[in-house]
Every structure is written in structure tokens, then in C-alpha cells.
Design a protein around this motif. Structure first.
Motif, short mmCIF file in Angstrom:
data_model
loop_
_atom_site.label_atom_id
_atom_site.label_comp_id
_atom_site.label_asym_id
_atom_site.label_seq_id
_atom_site.Cartn_x
_atom_site.Cartn_y
_atom_site.Cartn_z
N ASP A 1 -2.76 -4.27 2.06
CA ASP A 1 -3.32 -3.57 3.22
C ASP A 1 -4.84 -3.64 3.22
N TYR B 1 -7.29 8.11 4.03
CA TYR B 1 -6.08 7.90 3.23
C TYR B 1 -5.41 9.23 2.97
N SER C 1 1.08 2.91 2.66
CA SER C 1 0.57 1.80 1.84
C SER C 1 1.17 1.72 0.45
N SER D 1 -4.29 5.30 6.69
CA SER D 1 -3.05 5.01 6.00
C SER D 1 -2.72 6.17 5.07
N MET E 1 -5.98 2.65 -4.41
CA MET E 1 -6.49 2.20 -3.12
C MET E 1 -7.99 1.95 -3.17
N HIS F 1 1.79 -1.54 -1.25
CA HIS F 1 1.12 -2.56 -0.43
C HIS F 1 -0.39 -2.34 -0.42
N GLU F 2 -0.92 -1.61 -1.39
CA GLU F 2 -2.32 -1.20 -1.33
C GLU F 2 -3.27 -2.40 -1.23
#
Length: 400
Positions: free
Chosen positions: A132, A146, A125, A112, A163, A128-129
Motif C-alpha cells: 500500500d 492510519y 492494510s 487506511s 506502516m 499489505h503495508e
């Protein structure tokens, strides 16, 4: 879906003081990634076939464990924002694919990006971390790469820490591979954030070149090696300098492939294969499964090599190993063959970082050259002819 959203809210509130998962990356990670060869041309059958090949060809037994899906696996987000895989490329879904990979004794990785879109233009992401990370955990993902595209205005520290916290809160141990290209010097701040961090831009399958794309560049093996100067003190168990994925088997000469692999092993960079395992020649497989080269990479001491001497045409690199052993690499960067005539007794290898020293006047070491199998000891000069774009890779053991 309601249960997922409730869980998401709970983990965000409970996340203070989260850390990356410990116990992962004690040695540099080993596996395969889809990008170098396939870019966006990926599907679930390729991933299944690659997992099969890793087992059949002895790569799993050699220590490779991660099968990593890079960019372009994405479909769209549903009405609740949950990411879904591309239904045409991954019709069985990622959970079923993870189950298959796990059944082979391997682990599955996914990709991502910190931005709203990935480097390939798919959903990233950002925003939306936690969602996800929960999704990845529910699928059985073991590794997250990432990336740093679409990152304008973002803080690298903030984006990667977010993240990391999300992965931790999702509850499933996942290797966190930071692909930030070294722009914000992650080696200075990311020891508690990622298990590895990229130190440069992307690799290109060449010995010594820069492939300029205009706004960004890819770099050959030597260009990436040279960019590691001063970074070794930041690497160690659980936090590695990542020189990018391997290009072994992707068009360089066999000598260059051996040298590339040896350099990555000496530098304790992750060994993530980037070739098509299904069709690689035996010569490529032999490089990738060389147990003695891999042992240098995976040495539990976890110390990155350094260049301790520049000869007229050759470079000499050293890496202290556990149990009092040493690895020594002689690198011929040039376009002509070079003669190695190295008197061990005239040189002491001393490492301020590991507080290790090899004084060949006092101690005799037996050595074995990893690629040829030739052997000798440090009581005599090391004499060899070294082809251009190649290395000698030696393991030294104190004579018993």
C-alpha cells in the motif's frame, strides 16, 4: 505489476532501521479532512471542489495545505493484492486527483487502517503495508491517516511501526498521522514513529458532551481538552498530540467555534478542518483564517499550553512562544457570563518544561486580544466580560 512486486521484495529486505521522514510536521499540520461532514459520502468531485475552495477562500494562504480523503475511497484489491479506488466514486483514479490537488499548490492525503478492514468495512492494510505504501507513493500521496479499527490481537507499536517503515521504504515523504485513539499511550513510544498521534476517541460537534455509541464514544470540545492533562511534555516539533479534527462550522455557536479553534491552537494540536468549505458562512471562514490565532498554533517553539490557574469561574492557560512572547487564554467553561478581573502583577507564569517565565512585576507586556483586536498592557488589570462557552485569546509581547 512484476516490477512492483520486485520492488516490494527489495524494500522489505532493505528496511532495517527505517525511521519516519524527518522535516515534516515542524509545526502542527494544517488541512482539511472529509470525515466529519461527509463520512462515506465522498467522491473525486468533492475533493476537487474542496481544493478549489481552499485556494479561493484564502485557506491555502492562511497555511492549510493538506486535502485528506478519509475512509470509503476504497475499491477492491486486484489479483496481485494492489488496492484500487472505488471506480464509481473516483473514476479518474487517485493519481489524477493528486495531480489536480498538487496543481493548486496543495497536498493530498489518504486513509487506511491497521486491520484487514477499515472502520467503514473497506480493505485495510494488514498484510499489505509495504504494498500500500508503494501504491500511495506512486499516486503522489503526501499524508497517511492510519486508523485502529479491526485491530484485535494486534500490537499498536508493531502495527504502526510496520506502516512507518513501509512509508519510509516507499521513498516518498508522507506525513504519518496515527489514529490509534490513545489506547496504548502512543505519546510514550511513538516519537520516532508518527508525526502526530490521536490522544482520544473521536470528536463530536458539541461543547461538553459524550455521545455514546455503545462500544465507543465521541467527545465534545471540553471533554477532549480535559483528556490532555499530563501530555504536553510529549509534544513538540515533528511529534504532536492530536486532539482530532476541527468541528468549527459544524453546528456549534460562533463563540464555541472560536473557543474550539483557540483551544486547538493553544494546545498545538493539528488544525484539520472538518466542515464543508464550499458553503461555509463568512463568520466561519474568519475564524479559520485568523492569522493571529494560526500564528499561535504554528509557533516554531512548539510548546503545548497548560492550565496555570483555576479561577472561581474561569480557567487561565499559557503557552510560551518564540522570541519571548506568550499566549494566554482565559476560558469560560460555564453556562453563565463571567467577569474577568485579572491583576497581572499578582501572578508569575513559570513553565518548568520550556524554562520560561513571565514576571509582570519586572516586565510590562503589551497584549492584543486575537478575536476582538482590543489591546492593553500588563501594567493594568485585565478587565472584561466573558460570555459562556467562550475565550479571551491574548498575545503578549515585551514592551519595547
Amino acid at each position: 505489476m512484476k516490477r512492483l512486486l520486485i520492488l516490494l521484495a527489495m524494500v522489505v529486505c532493505a528496511n532495517a532501521g527505517a525511521q519516519k521522514f524527518e522535516g515534516l510536521g515542524a509545526t502542527p499540520q494544517m488541512g482539511w479532512n472529509s470525515w466529519n461532514t461527509f463520512a462515506c459520502n465522498i467522491n473525486e468531485q468533492l475533493i476537487r471542489d474542496t481544493a478549489d475552495a481552499m485556494v479561493k477562500l484564502g485557506l491555502k494562504d492562511a497555511g492549510y495545505e493538506y486535502v485528506n480523503i478519509d475512509d470509503c475511497w476504497h475499491g477492491t484489491r486486484d489479483k496481485d493484492g494492489v488496492i484500487r479506488p472505488n471506480a464509481e466514486r473516483f473514476p479518474s483514479g487517485i493519481k489524477a486527483l493528486a495531480d489536480y490537488v498538487h496543481s493548486k499548490g496543495l497536498k493530498l492525503g489518504i486513509y487506511s487502517d491497521v486491520g484487514a478492514t477499515t472502520c467503514g468495512g473497506h480493505p485495510g492494510s494488514r498484510g499489505h503495508e509495504y504494498q500500500d505504501a508503494i501504491t500511495y507513493a506512486s499516486w503522489g500521496i503526501d499524508y497517511v491517516k492510519y486508523d485502529w479499527c479491526d485491530s484485535k490481537g494486534l500490537s499498536a507499536v508493531g502495527a504502526y511501526t510496520t506502516m512507518r517503515d513501509a512509508i519510509r521504504s516507499a521513498g516518498r515523504p508522507m506525513m504519518f498521522s496515527m489514529c490509534e485513539w490513545g489506547e496504548s499511550k502512543p505519546w510514550e513510544w511513538a516519537v520516532d514513529v508518527g508525526h502526530s498521534w490521536r490522544t482520544t476517541g473521536d470528536i463530536y460537534p458539541c461543547w461538553d458532551c459524550e455521545f455514546n455509541h455503545g462500544s465507543w464514544s465521541q467527545f465534545g470540545v471540553l471533554r477532549i481538552l480535559d483528556k490532555q492533562a499530563g501530555l504536553r511534555k510529549f509534544a513538540g516539533p515533528g511529534h504532536w498530540n492530536d486532539m482530532d479534527m476541527l468541528e468549527v462550522g459544524n453546528g456549534m455557536s460562533e463563540d464555541e467555534d472560536r473557543a474550539h479553534f483557540a483551544i486547538w491552537a493553544m494546545m498545538a494540536s493539528p488544525l484539520i478542518m472538518g466542515n464543508d468549505l464550499r458553503s461555509m458562512p463568512e463568520a466561519t471562514r474568519r475564524i479559520l483564517v485568523n492569522k493571529d490565532a494560526i500564528a499561535i498554533s504554528q509557533d516554531k517553539l512548539g510548546v503545548q499550553a497548560w492550565k496555570y490557574m483555576d479561577g472561581a469561574k474561569l480557567e487561565y492557560w499559557a503557552k510560551p512562544l518564540a522570541g519571548g512572547d506568550w499566549a494566554v487564554m482565559v476560558l469560560n467553561r460555564g453556562e453563565q457570563a463571567a467577569t474577568v478581573s485579572y491583576d497581572w502583577k499578582k501572578h508569575v507564569i513559570g513553565d518548568d518544561l520550556s524554562k520560561r517565565e513571565a514576571d509582570f512585576k519586572k516586565i510590562v507586556y503589551n497584549w492584543t486580544e486575537i478575536w476582538s483586536g482590543k489591546s492593553g498592557d500588563t501594567s493594568k488589570k485585565l478587565e472584561s466580560k466573558l460570555a459562556p462557552h467562550s475565550v479571551l485569546l491574548l498575545r503578549l509581547k515585551v514592551r519595547g
